[in-house]
Design a protein around this motif. Structure first.
Motif, PDB file in Angstrom:
ATOM      1  N   ASN A 151      10.968  10.322   0.954  1.00 20.16           N
ATOM      2  CA  ASN A 151      10.318  10.538   2.250  1.00 20.16           C
ATOM      3  C   ASN A 151       8.800  10.580   2.122  1.00 20.16           C
ATOM      4  O   ASN A 151       8.080  10.081   2.993  1.00 20.16           O
ATOM      5  CB  ASN A 151      10.828  11.826   2.894  1.00 20.16           C
ATOM      6  CG  ASN A 151      12.251  11.700   3.412  1.00 20.16           C
ATOM      7  OD1 ASN A 151      12.749  10.593   3.614  1.00 20.16           O
ATOM      8  ND2 ASN A 151      12.914  12.824   3.622  1.00 20.16           N
ATOM      9  N   VAL A 152       8.297  11.191   1.046  1.00 17.58           N
ATOM     10  CA  VAL A 152       6.849  11.217   0.804  1.00 17.58           C
ATOM     11  C   VAL A 152       6.321   9.795   0.679  1.00 17.58           C
ATOM     12  O   VAL A 152       5.337   9.410   1.322  1.00 17.58           O
ATOM     13  CB  VAL A 152       6.520  12.031  -0.466  1.00 17.58           C
ATOM     14  CG1 VAL A 152       5.086  11.778  -0.909  1.00 17.58           C
ATOM     15  CG2 VAL A 152       6.732  13.517  -0.229  1.00 17.58           C
ATOM     16  N   LEU A 153       6.970   8.994  -0.149  1.00 16.89           N
ATOM     17  CA  LEU A 153       6.520   7.621  -0.384  1.00 16.89           C
ATOM     18  C   LEU A 153       6.619   6.770   0.874  1.00 16.89           C
ATOM     19  O   LEU A 153       5.691   6.014   1.198  1.00 16.89           O
ATOM     20  CB  LEU A 153       7.346   7.002  -1.518  1.00 16.89           C
ATOM     21  CG  LEU A 153       7.155   7.645  -2.892  1.00 16.89           C
ATOM     22  CD1 LEU A 153       8.271   7.242  -3.844  1.00 16.89           C
ATOM     23  CD2 LEU A 153       5.794   7.282  -3.475  1.00 16.89           C
ATOM     24  N   ALA A 154       7.721   6.897   1.588  1.00 14.64           N
ATOM     25  CA  ALA A 154       7.901   6.098   2.809  1.00 14.64           C
ATOM     26  C   ALA A 154       6.884   6.486   3.878  1.00 14.64           C
ATOM     27  O   ALA A 154       6.364   5.632   4.602  1.00 14.64           O
ATOM     28  CB  ALA A 154       9.327   6.277   3.337  1.00 14.64           C
ATOM     29  N   HIS A 155       6.586   7.774   3.972  1.00 17.26           N
ATOM     30  CA  HIS A 155       5.622   8.248   4.959  1.00 17.26           C
ATOM     31  C   HIS A 155       4.233   7.679   4.672  1.00 17.26           C
ATOM     32  O   HIS A 155       3.542   7.208   5.589  1.00 17.26           O
ATOM     33  CB  HIS A 155       5.575   9.771   4.948  1.00 17.26           C
ATOM     34  CG  HIS A 155       4.585  10.362   5.905  1.00 17.26           C
ATOM     35  ND1 HIS A 155       4.810  10.425   7.268  1.00 17.26           N
ATOM     36  CD2 HIS A 155       3.354  10.921   5.699  1.00 17.26           C
ATOM     37  CE1 HIS A 155       3.771  10.991   7.854  1.00 17.26           C
ATOM     38  NE2 HIS A 155       2.872  11.299   6.931  1.00 17.26           N
ATOM     39  N   VAL A 156       3.817   7.725   3.415  1.00 20.13           N
ATOM     40  CA  VAL A 156       2.494   7.204   3.060  1.00 20.13           C
ATOM     41  C   VAL A 156       2.437   5.698   3.297  1.00 20.13           C
ATOM     42  O   VAL A 156       1.453   5.177   3.840  1.00 20.13           O
ATOM     43  CB  VAL A 156       2.149   7.546   1.596  1.00 20.13           C
ATOM     44  CG1 VAL A 156       0.833   6.886   1.192  1.00 20.13           C
ATOM     45  CG2 VAL A 156       2.064   9.051   1.402  1.00 20.13           C
ATOM     46  N   ALA A 157       3.483   4.989   2.916  1.00 16.45           N
ATOM     47  CA  ALA A 157       3.503   3.538   3.117  1.00 16.45           C
ATOM     48  C   ALA A 157       3.424   3.176   4.595  1.00 16.45           C
ATOM     49  O   ALA A 157       2.758   2.201   4.975  1.00 16.45           O
ATOM     50  CB  ALA A 157       4.768   2.948   2.495  1.00 16.45           C
ATOM     51  N   ARG A 158       4.066   3.962   5.421  1.00 13.92           N
ATOM     52  CA  ARG A 158       4.108   3.672   6.863  1.00 13.92           C
ATOM     53  C   ARG A 158       2.816   4.087   7.570  1.00 13.92           C
ATOM     54  O   ARG A 158       2.282   3.338   8.398  1.00 13.92           O
ATOM     55  CB  ARG A 158       5.305   4.407   7.480  1.00 13.92           C
ATOM     56  CG  ARG A 158       5.520   4.151   8.958  1.00 13.92           C
ATOM     57  CD  ARG A 158       6.817   4.777   9.429  1.00 13.92           C
ATOM     58  NE  ARG A 158       6.866   6.225   9.197  1.00 13.92           N
ATOM     59  CZ  ARG A 158       7.644   6.810   8.285  1.00 13.92           C
ATOM     60  NH1 ARG A 158       8.426   6.094   7.489  1.00 13.92           N
ATOM     61  NH2 ARG A 158       7.625   8.130   8.141  1.00 13.92           N
ATOM     62  N   GLN A 159       2.295   5.251   7.226  1.00 10.25           N
ATOM     63  CA  GLN A 159       1.156   5.797   7.961  1.00 10.25           C
ATOM     64  C   GLN A 159      -0.203   5.398   7.376  1.00 10.25           C
ATOM     65  O   GLN A 159      -1.214   5.474   8.081  1.00 10.25           O
ATOM     66  CB  GLN A 159       1.254   7.335   7.989  1.00 10.25           C
ATOM     67  CG  GLN A 159       2.494   7.863   8.689  1.00 10.25           C
ATOM     68  CD  GLN A 159       2.507   7.500  10.168  1.00 10.25           C
ATOM     69  OE1 GLN A 159       1.472   7.415  10.827  1.00 10.25           O
ATOM     70  NE2 GLN A 159       3.707   7.262  10.706  1.00 10.25           N
ATOM     71  N   TYR A 160      -0.235   4.973   6.120  1.00 10.64           N
ATOM     72  CA  TYR A 160      -1.516   4.661   5.469  1.00 10.64           C
ATOM     73  C   TYR A 160      -1.420   3.294   4.784  1.00 10.64           C
ATOM     74  O   TYR A 160      -1.452   3.188   3.549  1.00 10.64           O
ATOM     75  CB  TYR A 160      -1.881   5.761   4.462  1.00 10.64           C
ATOM     76  CG  TYR A 160      -1.940   7.131   5.103  1.00 10.64           C
ATOM     77  CD1 TYR A 160      -3.103   7.587   5.716  1.00 10.64           C
ATOM     78  CD2 TYR A 160      -0.804   7.952   5.145  1.00 10.64           C
ATOM     79  CE1 TYR A 160      -3.146   8.829   6.333  1.00 10.64           C
ATOM     80  CE2 TYR A 160      -0.840   9.199   5.762  1.00 10.64           C
ATOM     81  CZ  TYR A 160      -2.012   9.630   6.360  1.00 10.64           C
ATOM     82  OH  TYR A 160      -2.054  10.865   6.981  1.00 10.64           O
ATOM     83  N   PRO A 161      -1.292   2.233   5.562  1.00 16.79           N
ATOM     84  CA  PRO A 161      -1.083   0.895   4.986  1.00 16.79           C
ATOM     85  C   PRO A 161      -2.238   0.401   4.130  1.00 16.79           C
ATOM     86  O   PRO A 161      -2.071  -0.549   3.350  1.00 16.79           O
ATOM     87  CB  PRO A 161      -0.886   0.016   6.224  1.00 16.79           C
ATOM     88  CG  PRO A 161      -1.540   0.765   7.339  1.00 16.79           C
ATOM     89  CD  PRO A 161      -1.328   2.210   7.035  1.00 16.79           C
ATOM     90  N   GLN A 162      -3.403   1.030   4.244  1.00 11.44           N
ATOM     91  CA  GLN A 162      -4.553   0.616   3.432  1.00 11.44           C
ATOM     92  C   GLN A 162      -4.435   1.077   1.986  1.00 11.44           C
ATOM     93  O   GLN A 162      -5.151   0.582   1.109  1.00 11.44           O
ATOM     94  CB  GLN A 162      -5.860   1.168   4.036  1.00 11.44           C
ATOM     95  CG  GLN A 162      -6.134   2.640   3.779  1.00 11.44           C
ATOM     96  CD  GLN A 162      -5.395   3.587   4.728  1.00 11.44           C
ATOM     97  OE1 GLN A 162      -4.493   3.168   5.464  1.00 11.44           O
ATOM     98  NE2 GLN A 162      -5.789   4.852   4.727  1.00 11.44           N
ATOM     99  N   LEU A 163      -3.526   2.006   1.720  1.00 10.26           N
ATOM    100  CA  LEU A 163      -3.361   2.540   0.373  1.00 10.26           C
ATOM    101  C   LEU A 163      -2.325   1.751  -0.428  1.00 10.26           C
ATOM    102  O   LEU A 163      -1.351   1.233   0.135  1.00 10.26           O
ATOM    103  CB  LEU A 163      -2.920   4.007   0.426  1.00 10.26           C
ATOM    104  CG  LEU A 163      -3.866   4.997   1.097  1.00 10.26           C
ATOM    105  CD1 LEU A 163      -3.286   6.400   1.027  1.00 10.26           C
ATOM    106  CD2 LEU A 163      -5.250   4.956   0.465  1.00 10.26           C
TER     107      LEU A 163
END
Length: 276
Positions: free
Chosen positions: A207-219
């Motif tokens: 969930n941590v990884l999916a959240h970052v991928a979804r909400q912070y596409p620049q990273l």
């Protein structure tokens, strides 16, 4: 996948090479193909002196990383913030488990100054788990990231975070900072979590990884895991599929090396061709 069984290691005193009951220190010996001598002593000592002068901790030292000499001799290190004591006791990790002390508000500045002194172009910051803190230490990590970004404005900053017990608000605190890479390691397949990461949850990590991928596409979203615990090839492929579905961009895979006889034993050592 091609493995080297621990039974293939040299036998001493007639005991099996991998003593699962923690009596035979031969269980800590590496097969010949994993042994290497790298790094210059003077260069390693210089980095250690700089870190000690700044009162800093590295995961390289605390986790007894076998690649420490190679990295330190190249003037690279992974800063570990929020103390040397972790609130968890993972079965693979050499970092100490204890009740941590208070956070040091001056630590972000010292990390930034040391990163600048080393002339780093890519700065990696990680931490112990701080389940004793309301935000898991997210604000402290963010302050460290910001301090490094100010000191080294052209450097890329990578952060390797805990799972924050699944708290996505804490994840946002870190991910919204001046980062290039957000890293969180799943460490192993879900079947082995009870043994390898007993206080963690596979779903928290995904969930941590999916959240970052979804909400912070620049990273760039990164994760990693170890092999050699007794996982099967199909379980590894399933894990890779889960990470891809979560939106992870980069995955690192490494051989588990047992830090001490009190840690989870190694089931297999993988040769290079196993990763191809």
């Amino acid at each position: 996948m091609k493995y080297v069984s621990t039974d293939e290691l040299p036998i001493i005193s007639g005991h099996p090479a991998d003593d699962r009951f923690g009596r035979d220190r031969r269980a800590l010996r590496l097969p010949e193909f994993l042994r290497k001598q790298v790094g210059k002593g003077e260069a390693v000592a210089a980095v250690k002196k700089l870190l000690r002068g700044g009162g800093l901790i590295t995961v390289c030292e605390e986790a007894r990383c076998p690649n420490l000499a190679e990295c330190f001799s190249a003037k690279t290190a992974t800063f570990m913030v929020m103390g040397a004591d972790c609130t968890r006791a993972c079965g693979f990790c050499a970092v100490g488990t204890a009740t941590p002390g208070p956070l040091d508000p001056d630590e972000p500045r010292r990390v930034a100054e040391s990163a600048k002194a080393l002339g780093l172009a890519h700065v990696v910051i990680t931490s112990v788990n701080r389940d004793d803190l309301a935000d898991g230490g997210a604000a402290h990590l963010r302050a460290t990231i910001e301090a490094v970004s100010v000191a080294l404005p052209t450097a890329d900053v990578e952060v390797l975070t805990p799972d924050f017990c699944g708290d996505l608000t804490a994840v946002d605190t870190v991910a919204a900072g001046p980062l290039a890479v957000y890293n969180h390691n799943v460490e192993t397949i879900p079947r082995l979590y009870a043994r390898v990461r007993p206080r963690a949850r596979y779903t928290w990590s995904l969930n941590v990884l999916a959240h970052v991928a979804r909400q912070y596409p620049q990273l760039t979203v990164k994760s990693g895991f170890m092999v050699g615990f007794g996982e099967t090839q199909s379980e590894v492929f399933q894990l890779l599929g889960d990470l891809r579905e979560a939106g992870v961009d980069v995955v690192t895979i490494g051989q588990y090396l047992r830090p001490s006889l009190t840690h989870v034993p190694v089931s297999e050592y993988l040769r290079d061709e196993a990763y191809q």
